[in-house]
Design a protein around this motif. Structure first.
Motif, PDB file in Angstrom:
ATOM      1  N   LEU A 199      -0.170  -0.209 -47.197  1.00  0.00           N
ATOM      2  CA  LEU A 199      -0.204   0.520 -45.887  1.00  0.00           C
ATOM      3  C   LEU A 199       0.553  -0.853 -45.347  1.00  0.00           C
ATOM      4  O   LEU A 199       0.830  -2.307 -45.422  1.00  0.00           O
ATOM      5  CB  LEU A 199      -1.538   0.263 -45.754  1.00  0.00           C
ATOM      6  N   HIS A 200       0.126  -1.158 -43.983  1.00  0.00           N
ATOM      7  CA  HIS A 200       0.514  -2.129 -42.936  1.00  0.00           C
ATOM      8  C   HIS A 200      -0.595  -2.498 -41.906  1.00  0.00           C
ATOM      9  O   HIS A 200      -1.204  -1.774 -41.768  1.00  0.00           O
ATOM     10  CB  HIS A 200       1.565  -1.871 -42.007  1.00  0.00           C
ATOM     11  N   VAL A 204      -5.684  -6.844 -33.695  1.00  0.00           N
ATOM     12  CA  VAL A 204      -5.105  -6.528 -35.684  1.00  0.00           C
ATOM     13  C   VAL A 204      -5.069  -5.477 -35.721  1.00  0.00           C
ATOM     14  O   VAL A 204      -6.774  -4.935 -35.590  1.00  0.00           O
ATOM     15  CB  VAL A 204      -6.532  -7.208 -36.430  1.00  0.00           C
ATOM     16  N   SER A 205      -4.454  -4.258 -35.786  1.00  0.00           N
ATOM     17  CA  SER A 205      -4.720  -3.231 -35.879  1.00  0.00           C
ATOM     18  C   SER A 205      -3.683  -2.903 -37.440  1.00  0.00           C
ATOM     19  O   SER A 205      -3.713  -3.620 -38.094  1.00  0.00           O
ATOM     20  CB  SER A 205      -4.030  -2.012 -35.234  1.00  0.00           C
ATOM     21  N   THR A 206      -3.868  -1.744 -37.882  1.00  0.00           N
ATOM     22  CA  THR A 206      -3.567  -0.823 -39.111  1.00  0.00           C
ATOM     23  C   THR A 206      -2.456   0.288 -39.262  1.00  0.00           C
ATOM     24  O   THR A 206      -2.705   0.828 -38.252  1.00  0.00           O
ATOM     25  CB  THR A 206      -4.323  -0.429 -40.282  1.00  0.00           C
ATOM     26  N   SER A 207      -1.504   0.687 -39.994  1.00  0.00           N
ATOM     27  CA  SER A 207      -0.867   1.990 -39.794  1.00  0.00           C
ATOM     28  C   SER A 207      -1.005   2.446 -41.114  1.00  0.00           C
ATOM     29  O   SER A 207      -0.456   1.679 -41.850  1.00  0.00           O
ATOM     30  CB  SER A 207      -0.097   2.031 -39.102  1.00  0.00           C
ATOM     31  N   ARG A 208      -0.292   3.020 -41.576  1.00  0.00           N
ATOM     32  CA  ARG A 208       0.345   4.552 -42.297  1.00  0.00           C
ATOM     33  C   ARG A 208       1.537   3.987 -42.781  1.00  0.00           C
ATOM     34  O   ARG A 208       2.299   3.189 -42.447  1.00  0.00           O
ATOM     35  CB  ARG A 208      -0.138   6.248 -42.599  1.00  0.00           C
ATOM     36  N   MET A 231     -10.287   8.188 -43.423  1.00  0.00           N
ATOM     37  CA  MET A 231     -10.296   6.452 -42.423  1.00  0.00           C
ATOM     38  C   MET A 231      -9.124   6.766 -42.479  1.00  0.00           C
ATOM     39  O   MET A 231      -8.709   5.466 -41.923  1.00  0.00           O
ATOM     40  CB  MET A 231     -10.487   5.656 -44.523  1.00  0.00           C
ATOM     41  N   SER A 232      -7.463   7.022 -42.523  1.00  0.00           N
ATOM     42  CA  SER A 232      -6.384   6.945 -42.948  1.00  0.00           C
ATOM     43  C   SER A 232      -5.182   8.570 -42.403  1.00  0.00           C
ATOM     44  O   SER A 232      -5.967   9.069 -43.384  1.00  0.00           O
ATOM     45  CB  SER A 232      -6.069   5.729 -43.363  1.00  0.00           C
ATOM     46  N   SER A 233      -4.079   7.930 -42.853  1.00  0.00           N
ATOM     47  CA  SER A 233      -3.319   9.342 -42.327  1.00  0.00           C
ATOM     48  C   SER A 233      -2.770   9.127 -43.591  1.00  0.00           C
ATOM     49  O   SER A 233      -1.719   9.451 -43.942  1.00  0.00           O
ATOM     50  CB  SER A 233      -2.757   9.684 -41.386  1.00  0.00           C
ATOM     51  N   THR A 234      -2.802   7.931 -44.499  1.00  0.00           N
ATOM     52  CA  THR A 234      -2.070   8.009 -45.921  1.00  0.00           C
ATOM     53  C   THR A 234      -1.891   9.327 -46.314  1.00  0.00           C
ATOM     54  O   THR A 234      -0.663   9.799 -47.153  1.00  0.00           O
ATOM     55  CB  THR A 234      -2.278   6.962 -46.343  1.00  0.00           C
ATOM     56  N   ARG A 260     -10.706  11.069 -50.747  1.00  0.00           N
ATOM     57  CA  ARG A 260     -11.946  10.548 -50.244  1.00  0.00           C
ATOM     58  C   ARG A 260     -12.880   9.701 -50.700  1.00  0.00           C
ATOM     59  O   ARG A 260     -13.905   9.601 -49.990  1.00  0.00           O
ATOM     60  CB  ARG A 260     -12.917  11.791 -50.841  1.00  0.00           C
ATOM     61  N   SER A 261     -12.242   8.477 -50.898  1.00  0.00           N
ATOM     62  CA  SER A 261     -12.749   6.520 -51.045  1.00  0.00           C
ATOM     63  C   SER A 261     -11.658   5.835 -50.641  1.00  0.00           C
ATOM     64  O   SER A 261     -10.473   5.905 -50.173  1.00  0.00           O
ATOM     65  CB  SER A 261     -13.502   7.283 -52.636  1.00  0.00           C
ATOM     66  N   LEU A 262     -12.022   4.471 -51.332  1.00  0.00           N
ATOM     67  CA  LEU A 262     -10.890   3.593 -51.470  1.00  0.00           C
ATOM     68  C   LEU A 262     -11.352   2.097 -52.077  1.00  0.00           C
ATOM     69  O   LEU A 262     -12.532   2.158 -52.826  1.00  0.00           O
ATOM     70  CB  LEU A 262     -11.162   3.235 -49.336  1.00  0.00           C
ATOM     71  N   GLY A 263     -10.494   1.597 -51.895  1.00  0.00           N
ATOM     72  CA  GLY A 263     -11.231   0.278 -52.850  1.00  0.00           C
ATOM     73  C   GLY A 263     -10.995   0.616 -54.224  1.00  0.00           C
ATOM     74  O   GLY A 263     -10.077   1.515 -54.474  1.00  0.00           O
ATOM     75  N   MET A 264     -11.693  -0.445 -54.502  1.00  0.00           N
ATOM     76  CA  MET A 264     -11.589   0.040 -56.339  1.00  0.00           C
ATOM     77  C   MET A 264     -12.756   1.441 -56.804  1.00  0.00           C
ATOM     78  O   MET A 264     -12.553   2.150 -58.413  1.00  0.00           O
ATOM     79  CB  MET A 264     -12.260  -1.016 -57.451  1.00  0.00           C
TER      80      MET A 264
END
Length: 281
Positions: free
Chosen positions: A28-29, A58-62, A92-95, A116-120
Motif C-alpha cells: 500500500l502507499h 499524512v494519508s494512505t492509498s491502496r 478499512m481500505s479499498s485494497t 476482515r482484519s489486518l496486521g498479523m
C-alpha cells in the motif's frame, strides 16, 4: 494444482516468513506532505511517526489494480495454476477492490479473500494458507483456511489518542469514545473488519494491563494460538508486554514482536500497542 499466495503490506509479515513461503506482498502507499511512498519499500515507520508528531499531513492509498495484476502474472509465470489473494478488511481500505479488478485480467484464476482484519491477525492466516498450498490443497481450501484463521483472531489495541483515527475516517464503531477522548486511554478492537470500542481506562499503565488480560483471555484455545504484539514507535513497551505474555500464556506456540508499518501507523499514531491472538488450525 499449484496455488500461489499474494497478500498486501498491511499483513506486516516478517521478511523471513515471506521468503520461506514464497509469498508475494503488494505494498500500500503512504503520502507524507504530498510525497507518495510504498510501504515497506521506501518509507519507515520512524518517518511516519515523526511526521504525525510534527502535524505534517499524512494519508494512505491502496495499491493500483496493475500492481496486483503484475503479482498474478508473476505467479503464473513461476508455474502457479491458481492464486489466493488475502487482503486488509474492505471496511478499512479499498485494497480488496483493486485485487478484484486485477483478478478479471489474470492469466490464472484468482480467489480474493477479504480478511476482515489486518496486521498479523491477517498475517497468520496468510501463513496458514501458504502452508496448506504447499501440501497441494485446492485454491478454495487454501482460501477457506486463510479466512477461517483471520475471522477467528482477536485484535485489541491501545492508542494514545483517537485523533489520528478520526482524521483518517477509520474510527468506526469506536466513535462513541470521541466525546471523552481527552479524559481516557481507549482500548479498541476489531469486530468484523470494523474498529470498535472495548473499554475506557484512565491511565496508560491500566491500558497496558487490560491489553495483557484481554490477550490472555483470547489465548484460551484448545489447539493453541500464535500471538503478535504490534507497536508504533513504542518498542520497549511492546517487548515488555510480549515478555509477560510468554510467561503467562500457556497455550501460545509463538509470540512475536512486530512493528506496525507506515500505513496502519498513519491512522493509529505513535505510541500504539496492539495484540493479535490467532487460534492455530
Amino acid at each position: 494444482m499449484s496455488v500461489a499466495i499474494v497478500t498486501d503490506s498491511t499483513a506486516y509479515l516478517p521478511a523471513s516468513v515471506v521468503d520461506a513461503h514464497g509469498i508475494q506482498v503488494v505494498p500500500l502507499h503512504v503520502v507524507i506532505a504530498g510525497t507518495e511512498y510504498s510501504e515497506g519499500v521506501d518509507v519507515s515507520t520512524t518517518e511516519v511517526a515523526a511526521a504525525l508528531r510534527a502535524f505534517r499531513p499524512v494519508s494512505t492509498s491502496r495499491p493500483s489494480p496493475q500492481a496486483f495484476l503484475d503479482a498474478y502474472e508473476k505467479a503464473a509465470a513461476d508455474g502457479a495454476t491458481a492464486v489466493v489473494s488475502v487482503h486488509i478488511s474492505a471496511d478499512m481500505s479499498s485494497t480488496v477492490e483493486s485485487a478484484h479488478l486485477a483478478a478479471r485480467h489474470s492469466p490464472v484464476p484468482v480467489t480474493v479473500v477479504d480478511s476482515r482484519s489486518l496486521g498479523m491477525a491477517m498475517g497468520f492466516g496468510v501463513i496458514s494458507a501458504a502452508e496448506l498450498a504447499a501440501e497441494g490443497a485446492s485454491a478454495q481450501e487454501v482460501a477457506d483456511r486463510a479466512l477461517w484463521r483471520c475471522e477467528g483472531s482477536t485484535v485489541v489495541f491501545y492508542v494514545d489518542t483517537l485523533e489520528h483515527l478520526r482524521r483518517g475516517g477509520r474510527i468506526g464503531l469506536a466513535s462513541a469514545f470521541l466525546g471523552s477522548a481527552l479524559a481516557i486511554k481507549p482500548i479498541l478492537g476489531l469486530s468484523d473488519g470494523h474498529i470498535r470500542g472495548v473499554e475506557k481506562v484512565r491511565t496508560s499503565g491500566r491500558a497496558l494491563a487490560r491489553l495483557e488480560e484481554l490477550a490472555l483471555a483470547a489465548g484460551d484455545a484448545p489447539q493453541g494460538v500464535d500471538v503478535a504484539v504490534h507497536h508504533l514507535d513504542s518498542q520497549t513497551r511492546a517487548e515488555g508486554l510480549a515478555s509477560r505474555l510468554r510467561e503467562r500464556m500457556q497455550g501460545a506456540h509463538e509470540i512475536l514482536t512486530v512493528e506496525l508499518g507506515a500505513v496502519v501507523g498513519a491512522h493509529v499514531g505513535p505510541g500504539t500497542l496492539a495484540v493479535a491472538v490467532s487460534p492455530r488450525p
